[in-house]
Motif scaffolding. Structure first.
Motif, PDB file in Angstrom:
ATOM      1  N   LYS A   1       0.840  -1.203   0.000  1.00 42.97           N
ATOM      2  CA  LYS A   1       0.000   0.000   0.000  1.00 42.97           C
ATOM      3  C   LYS A   1       0.869   1.246   0.000  1.00 42.97           C
ATOM      4  O   LYS A   1       0.504   2.288  -0.560  1.00 42.97           O
ATOM      5  CB  LYS A   1      -0.911  -0.013   1.231  1.00 42.97           C
ATOM      6  N   TYR A   2       2.021   1.155   0.685  1.00 42.04           N
ATOM      7  CA  TYR A   2       2.987   2.253   0.716  1.00 42.04           C
ATOM      8  C   TYR A   2       4.311   1.758   0.132  1.00 42.04           C
ATOM      9  O   TYR A   2       4.623   0.570   0.191  1.00 42.04           O
ATOM     10  CB  TYR A   2       3.211   2.754   2.148  1.00 42.04           C
ATOM     11  N   CYS A   3       5.085   2.669  -0.391  1.00 41.00           N
ATOM     12  CA  CYS A   3       6.352   2.293  -1.023  1.00 41.00           C
ATOM     13  C   CYS A   3       7.494   2.300   0.002  1.00 41.00           C
ATOM     14  O   CYS A   3       7.646   3.252   0.779  1.00 41.00           O
ATOM     15  CB  CYS A   3       6.665   3.258  -2.159  1.00 41.00           C
ATOM     16  N   PHE A   4       8.273   1.234   0.006  1.00 42.93           N
ATOM     17  CA  PHE A   4       9.472   1.169   0.832  1.00 42.93           C
ATOM     18  C   PHE A   4      10.465   0.218   0.172  1.00 42.93           C
ATOM     19  O   PHE A   4      10.119  -0.496  -0.774  1.00 42.93           O
ATOM     20  CB  PHE A   4       9.142   0.702   2.262  1.00 42.93           C
ATOM     21  N   THR A   5      11.696   0.234   0.611  1.00 39.81           N
ATOM     22  CA  THR A   5      12.711  -0.645   0.048  1.00 39.81           C
ATOM     23  C   THR A   5      13.169  -1.659   1.084  1.00 39.81           C
ATOM     24  O   THR A   5      13.050  -1.429   2.294  1.00 39.81           O
ATOM     25  CB  THR A   5      13.932   0.158  -0.446  1.00 39.81           C
TER      26      THR A   5
ATOM     27  N   GLY B   1       5.982   4.473  -6.155  1.00 38.52           N
ATOM     28  CA  GLY B   1       6.219   5.840  -5.709  1.00 38.52           C
ATOM     29  C   GLY B   1       7.573   6.014  -5.060  1.00 38.52           C
ATOM     30  O   GLY B   1       8.487   5.209  -5.257  1.00 38.52           O
ATOM     31  N   GLN B   2       7.680   7.066  -4.259  1.00 40.47           N
ATOM     32  CA  GLN B   2       8.923   7.373  -3.555  1.00 40.47           C
ATOM     33  C   GLN B   2       8.976   6.577  -2.251  1.00 40.47           C
ATOM     34  O   GLN B   2       8.060   6.654  -1.442  1.00 40.47           O
ATOM     35  CB  GLN B   2       8.983   8.877  -3.235  1.00 40.47           C
TER      36      GLN B   2
END
Length: 297
Positions: A17-21, A34-35
């Protein structure tokens, strides 16, 4: 790449749901679009067995062991994962003792002690000076935590319509702030009960220091034993205590309050609840509120 690496990255992709690495074995993977908001660094693999048994416990304990590191804002990372808690795996059969603990007196006394008897110095590091341990009431944007806790307690006291000389019982009184404020402002006679030796100790120190001995009394006693004392009270209040009672004890808790309340008396109950009957997650149950009943995060 190890097979566990494949599974771990595959598993984490469900939280997109959210962007992370994710950094693992020298490689970086991007989850979501996204970012990236934060970076998860895996220093040691988390097995498939652990993740499928309980995601919250596997990730939580890995972070505690420093096998997992969050690069960026920890609150943001927690918010991102917990807002997708429906994606967590949980095999309830493996965690019966944690998820369905005994609600007997002896068991609950141990549960309370394991949480609240960590030391008053520990709680003083992150609670406000009043040592209030429940949600605060921020009336204004610039209210400090101490002011917000003051707002909350005095809002409760106003609702109780206290008069000088009344008796007020606080079930699960914590460190005694509400009773002390009630005694100072309204001239009531306050009684409190707690199962935490550390809370009781701090409460006695406060009462002595403020010269309220004889007007405010805090006892180290289980709420279920109060009826046998034969006392009744004009007002009863309980803030953030019901969460520790256990669902099977709800009827007994309310019956006890009824027995302790004088005719025409008033009982104000404040607690955290939710729209579901969720048992919570194993990490919260094991490390934060053992035996407690809290809504899903």
């Amino acid at each position: 790449m190890h097979i566990f690496d494949n599974f771990l990255v595959h598993y984490l992709r469900r939280f997109d749901k959210y962007c992370f690495t994710v950094q693992l074995n020298g490689k970086t993977y991007t989850i979501g679009e996204g970012q990236p908001l934060f970076n998860v660094i895996i220093h040691k693999d988390i097995s498939k067995k652990e993740l499928l048994a309980s995601t919250s416990l596997a990730l939580g304990e890995a972070y505690m062991r420093k096998d997992v590191e969050i690069q960026g804002d920890l609150f943001t990372a927690l918010r991102c994962f917990l807002s997708q808690s429906s994606q967590f795996s949980l095999d309830k059969s493996l965690f019966k003792r944690i998820l369905y603990p005994s609600e007997s007196k002896s068991a609950q006394k141990k549960q309370v002690s394991s949480h609240y008897d960590l030391g008053n110095d520990f709680y003083a590091k992150w609670l406000d000076p009043s040592m209030s341990y429940s949600c605060a009431y921020f009336k204004n944007e610039d209210d400090s935590l101490e002011q917000a806790q003051h707002n909350k307690v005095h809002y409760i006291l106003e609702k109780l319509y206290l008069k000088e000389g009344m008796t007020l019982l606080d079930i699960g009184c914590g460190w005694g702030y509400l009773l002390i404020e009630a005694a100072k402002k309204y001239g009531i006679k306050g009684y409190g009960c707690t199962l935490s030796k550390e809370q009781w100790k701090k409460g006695q120190e406060r009462i002595e220091k403020l010269g309220l001995k004889g007007q405010v009394q805090i006892d180290l006693v289980d709420y279920r034993d109060l009826v046998a004392e034969g006392r009744q009270y004009d007002r009863i209040v309980s803030v953030g205590m019901l969460e520790h009672v256990g669902r099977s004890n709800y009827p007994l808790y309310m019956e006890t309050a009824c027995h302790l309340l004088k005719d025409e008396g008033m009982f104000l109950l404040h607690y955290i609840s939710g729209h579901d009957e969720s048992i919570g997650n194993p990490w919260m149950r094991k490390y934060i509120f053992p035996g407690g009943t809290l809504p899903s995060l």
